[in-house]
Motif scaffolding. Structure first.
Motif, PDB file in Angstrom:
ATOM      1  N   THR A 159      -7.769   7.476   9.542  1.00  0.00           N
ATOM      2  CA  THR A 159      -7.556   6.059   9.832  1.00  0.00           C
ATOM      3  C   THR A 159      -7.706   5.218   8.573  1.00  0.00           C
ATOM      4  N   GLU A 160      -8.658   5.539   7.727  1.00  0.00           N
ATOM      5  CA  GLU A 160      -8.797   4.834   6.450  1.00  0.00           C
ATOM      6  C   GLU A 160      -7.537   5.004   5.609  1.00  0.00           C
ATOM      7  N   ALA A 161      -6.959   6.195   5.640  1.00  0.00           N
ATOM      8  CA  ALA A 161      -5.716   6.420   4.898  1.00  0.00           C
ATOM      9  C   ALA A 161      -4.580   5.587   5.481  1.00  0.00           C
ATOM     10  N   LEU A 162      -4.539   5.453   6.806  1.00  0.00           N
ATOM     11  CA  LEU A 162      -3.533   4.596   7.441  1.00  0.00           C
ATOM     12  C   LEU A 162      -3.676   3.157   6.956  1.00  0.00           C
ATOM     13  N   LYS A 163      -4.914   2.683   6.909  1.00  0.00           N
ATOM     14  CA  LYS A 163      -5.150   1.299   6.483  1.00  0.00           C
ATOM     15  C   LYS A 163      -4.856   1.123   4.998  1.00  0.00           C
ATOM     16  N   GLY A 164      -5.250   2.109   4.199  1.00  0.00           N
ATOM     17  CA  GLY A 164      -5.046   1.996   2.759  1.00  0.00           C
ATOM     18  C   GLY A 164      -3.588   1.969   2.356  1.00  0.00           C
ATOM     19  N   THR A 165      -2.741   2.649   3.109  1.00  0.00           N
ATOM     20  CA  THR A 165      -1.313   2.722   2.778  1.00  0.00           C
ATOM     21  C   THR A 165      -0.486   1.647   3.472  1.00  0.00           C
ATOM     22  N   GLY A 166      -1.100   0.907   4.396  1.00  0.00           N
ATOM     23  CA  GLY A 166      -0.364  -0.112   5.129  1.00  0.00           C
ATOM     24  C   GLY A 166       0.279   0.393   6.406  1.00  0.00           C
ATOM     25  N   TYR A 167       0.182   1.679   6.651  1.00  0.00           N
ATOM     26  CA  TYR A 167       0.813   2.218   7.859  1.00  0.00           C
ATOM     27  C   TYR A 167       0.030   1.899   9.129  1.00  0.00           C
ATOM     28  N   THR A 181      -0.286   6.490  -8.313  1.00  0.00           N
ATOM     29  CA  THR A 181       0.176   5.246  -8.938  1.00  0.00           C
ATOM     30  C   THR A 181      -0.926   4.199  -9.013  1.00  0.00           C
ATOM     31  N   GLY A 182      -2.038   4.448  -8.328  1.00  0.00           N
ATOM     32  CA  GLY A 182      -3.105   3.456  -8.244  1.00  0.00           C
ATOM     33  C   GLY A 182      -2.920   2.478  -7.118  1.00  0.00           C
ATOM     34  N   ASP A 183      -1.759   2.518  -6.448  1.00  0.00           N
ATOM     35  CA  ASP A 183      -1.460   1.611  -5.339  1.00  0.00           C
ATOM     36  C   ASP A 183      -0.956   2.409  -4.138  1.00  0.00           C
ATOM     37  N   PRO A 184      -1.822   2.721  -3.163  1.00  0.00           N
ATOM     38  CA  PRO A 184      -1.399   3.523  -2.004  1.00  0.00           C
ATOM     39  C   PRO A 184      -0.302   2.879  -1.172  1.00  0.00           C
ATOM     40  N   LYS A 185      -0.097   1.559  -1.346  1.00  0.00           N
ATOM     41  CA  LYS A 185       0.945   0.882  -0.566  1.00  0.00           C
ATOM     42  C   LYS A 185       2.316   0.963  -1.246  1.00  0.00           C
ATOM     43  N   ASN A 186       2.344   1.513  -2.441  1.00  0.00           N
ATOM     44  CA  ASN A 186       3.606   1.711  -3.147  1.00  0.00           C
ATOM     45  C   ASN A 186       4.394   2.828  -2.445  1.00  0.00           C
ATOM     46  N   PRO A 187       5.604   2.561  -1.978  1.00  0.00           N
ATOM     47  CA  PRO A 187       6.378   3.584  -1.252  1.00  0.00           C
ATOM     48  C   PRO A 187       6.586   4.872  -2.033  1.00  0.00           C
ATOM     49  N   LYS A 188       6.466   4.802  -3.383  1.00  0.00           N
ATOM     50  CA  LYS A 188       6.642   6.005  -4.194  1.00  0.00           C
ATOM     51  C   LYS A 188       5.328   6.719  -4.479  1.00  0.00           C
ATOM     52  N   ASP A 189       4.216   6.140  -4.024  1.00  0.00           N
ATOM     53  CA  ASP A 189       2.911   6.746  -4.261  1.00  0.00           C
ATOM     54  C   ASP A 189       2.751   7.998  -3.395  1.00  0.00           C
ATOM     55  N   SER A 190       2.121   9.015  -3.938  1.00  0.00           N
ATOM     56  CA  SER A 190       1.998  10.287  -3.224  1.00  0.00           C
ATOM     57  C   SER A 190       1.121  10.170  -1.983  1.00  0.00           C
ATOM     58  N   LEU A 191       0.099   9.322  -2.008  1.00  0.00           N
ATOM     59  CA  LEU A 191      -0.722   9.121  -0.814  1.00  0.00           C
ATOM     60  C   LEU A 191       0.079   8.404   0.271  1.00  0.00           C
ATOM     61  N   HIS A 192       0.866   7.430  -0.154  1.00  0.00           N
ATOM     62  CA  HIS A 192       1.750   6.726   0.779  1.00  0.00           C
ATOM     63  C   HIS A 192       2.712   7.714   1.448  1.00  0.00           C
ATOM     64  N   LEU A 193       3.308   8.589   0.655  1.00  0.00           N
ATOM     65  CA  LEU A 193       4.252   9.571   1.188  1.00  0.00           C
ATOM     66  C   LEU A 193       3.546  10.586   2.083  1.00  0.00           C
TER      67      LEU A 193
END
Length: 569
Positions: A197-205, A250-262
């Motif tokens: 859930t923290e990952a969901l919040k961190g990425t904006g999902y 990338t340092g920004d989990p909300k960046n669509p190209k960030d690996s955590l975002h993906l």
């Protein structure tokens, strides 16, 4: 609808009167017939007086005219006992303590605007949403040796398929209750998903999964595959900080190209897919661009990314991640949540050659041990679904064994004319097309080679190949044509002309031809369709042996394949 009901009434009356009708003895689904009353009248006329509270709800909400109006509806009708139990469970003593809107929601959640009999029930969602706007799920429960249909994991069907003038009624022993949580809220309220859930919040999902509507106002339906804390811990991630340190590049989990975002996007599927929907398809597109999860069911377990690749050196197995069935199929207001018992990361898949034998990948054939690789056999067309991954136009399809093809077999079809009457088994009518579902192909660019064995060289014929409905335009297949007589030592020249030998040295001849049909750019990893359509001419013996998908830039002319299964490099 009334024509159907009238026919059912005629058949029923004929059976009761002793009229000899074969169909009277062959009806498998037992349905309760009525005198063509509509839903509300049926409830009122119930001889067991089971629906007085439901009738009261209908009258209080003003839905009485609606339930007796013409239409094609399904009503899941809770009995008085069911409604009393429901009232007790929410701390109410009577219907007087419910608002009109609450009672309207009860009716709307128990109704569909189409007829759904128990024959349409499966281990998954019903084909349409309720009038409340959520899906119902159905399955089968077995208790003390007695099987019953279960709806929403909340109620058993106690009397099924009551046909009325405006639809069908299913009597249930509990009130069905809709979910009030979004996918994001389902994950957040479950402590087993705290890290995810923290990952969901961190990425904006989290916001995406908490929304009911798209920007255009249409309903949002998504599927979330949530990883438990244990699954993450088993892979070395004990908290969100460790997960972020591993994936965020990338340092920004909300960046669509960030690996955590993906990584998080890879856990979200478009549309609502219960377990039954997942296992019905070999792969599913995720919100990670061009990335898919594959699925299969083994020993009643649903596995994601449990993949097997047929390589020259044998079969490679990559173990997958199990979806816990007891913790999955959890409905949300905007989709469904599944519980993953392992760490599901984006799978790195590099294109590799697929040397696809068209017979060896058909389980309906290979499990016929008395037939496979032993004798010629005709598969009946049936309803067109005799073979799950092979479709053709009509009549039967011939399997030929003991021939020159790889593994000593191939599919044989008459195109434009009926097929040969091999072994006096009978004729298969002429077809104009045949289609195969491919093995798993990893996204990438491939040259597509079709291998066949030439027969009836005087029968001029042309066949168009297509991949996922897109024509392969490098060459047409000419089943009558043998390979060029170019010096066999100059195979590069043959390849440049779109030809190669596919057979081993002992069988290498002009008749063992392979034609390069074109280059395909597979955008999404998964299984695809390859189809062959007759363009002109006719030939009673068109032999479909193999299809080679070989990545562009790799050697296209070797290996070669022998009838005994041996491979030459």
């Amino acid at each position: 609808m009334r024509k159907i009901l009238f026919l059912l009434m005629i058949i029923t009356i004929a059976c009761m009167a002793g009229v000899t009708l074969k169909s009277c003895k062959k009806v498998d689904i037992k349905e309760t017939t009525t005198t063509d009353v509509n839903m509300l009248d049926y409830l009122k006329q119930d001889t067991l007086k089971r629906f007085s509270l439901l009738i009261d709800i209908v009258n209080r909400t003003g839905y009485d005219a609606f339930l007796n109006a013409y239409g094609t509806y399904t009503l899941f009708a809770p009995t008085d006992d069911a409604i009393n139990s429901y009232l007790k469970s929410i701390g109410k003593s009577s219907l007087d303590q419910l608002t009109v809107d609450q009672m309207k929601d009860i009716i709307r959640f128990h109704m569909l605007e189409e007829i759904v009999s128990t024959a349409d029930f499966n281990d998954g969602k019903l084909p349409s949403v309720t009038m409340y706007g959520q899906f119902l799920v159905t399955g089968v429960s077995n208790k003390d040796g007695i099987s019953s249909f279960v709806v929403n994991r909340q109620a058993l069907v106690k009397q099924a398929n009551i046909i009325v003038g405006n639809g069908i009624i299913q009597v249930v022993d509990a009130v069905l209750t809709p979910t009030t949580y979004t996918l994001a809220q389902l994950a957040a309220q479950n402590p087993d998903y705290s890290v995810f859930t923290e990952a969901l919040k961190g990425t904006g999902y989290y916001d995406t999964l908490n929304s009911m509507k798209y920007a255009n106002g249409s309903q949002r339906w998504l599927t979330l595959i949530a990883e438990t804390n244990k699954a993450l811990a088993d892979s070395g991630f004990h908290n969100y900080a460790e997960l972020k340190a591993k994936y965020c590049n990338t340092g920004d989990p909300k960046n669509p190209k960030d690996s955590l975002h993906l990584y998080v996007a890879y856990h979200i599927l478009d549309n609502v897919k219960y377990l039954a929907d997942i296992v019905m398809s070999g792969s599913h597109q995720t919100l990670a661009p061009l990335e898919v999860v594959t699925d299969k069911m083994i020993n009643k377990k649903v596995l994601l990314n449990d993949d097997e690749y047929s390589t020259i050196d044998g079969t490679v197995h990559e173990p997958g991640v199990e979806l816990e069935q007891a913790g999955s199929d959890v409905s949300a207001t905007n989709g469904v949540l599944h519980k993953a018992l392992g760490h599901l990361k984006i799978k790195v898949r590099n294109p590799f050659p697929v040397y696809w034998d068209l017979c060896a990948e058909v389980p309906e054939l290979t499990r016929l041990t008395a037939v496979y690789k032993k004798k010629t056999y005709l598969f009946d067309y049936g309803d067109g679904n005799t073979l799950k991954d092979v479709k053709w136009e009509k009549s039967c399809l011939k399997y030929r064994a003991g021939v020159t093809g790889y593994l000593g077999d191939y599919w044989q079809m008459g195109l434009g004319t009926k097929g040969s009457n091999t072994d006096n088994l009978g004729d298969c009518a002429g077809n104009t097309w045949i289609e195969f579902t491919t093995p798993l192909l990893v996204k990438g660019k491939y040259k597509v080679w079709f291998t066949y064995f030439t027969q009836n060289t005087s029968k001029i014929i042309a066949v168009q190949g297509s991949f996922d409905s897109i024509p392969l335009n490098s060459a047409l297949i000419q089943f009558h044509a043998k390979i060029s007589t170019i010096d066999p030592l100059k195979e590069a020249e043959q390849e440049a002309l779109g030809w190669k030998w596919w057979a081993g040295a002992a069988k290498k001849s002009g008749s063992t031809a392979a034609r390069m049909l074109g280059i395909v750019d597979v955008k999404v990893t998964g299984r695809h369709k390859i189809r062959f359509d007759l363009v002109s001419g006719s030939n009673s013996d068109c032999n479909f042996d193999m299809v080679h998908f070989i990545p562009v830039g790799m050697n296209q002319t070797v290996p070669r394949f022998n009838p005994d299964g041996s491979i030459e490099y």
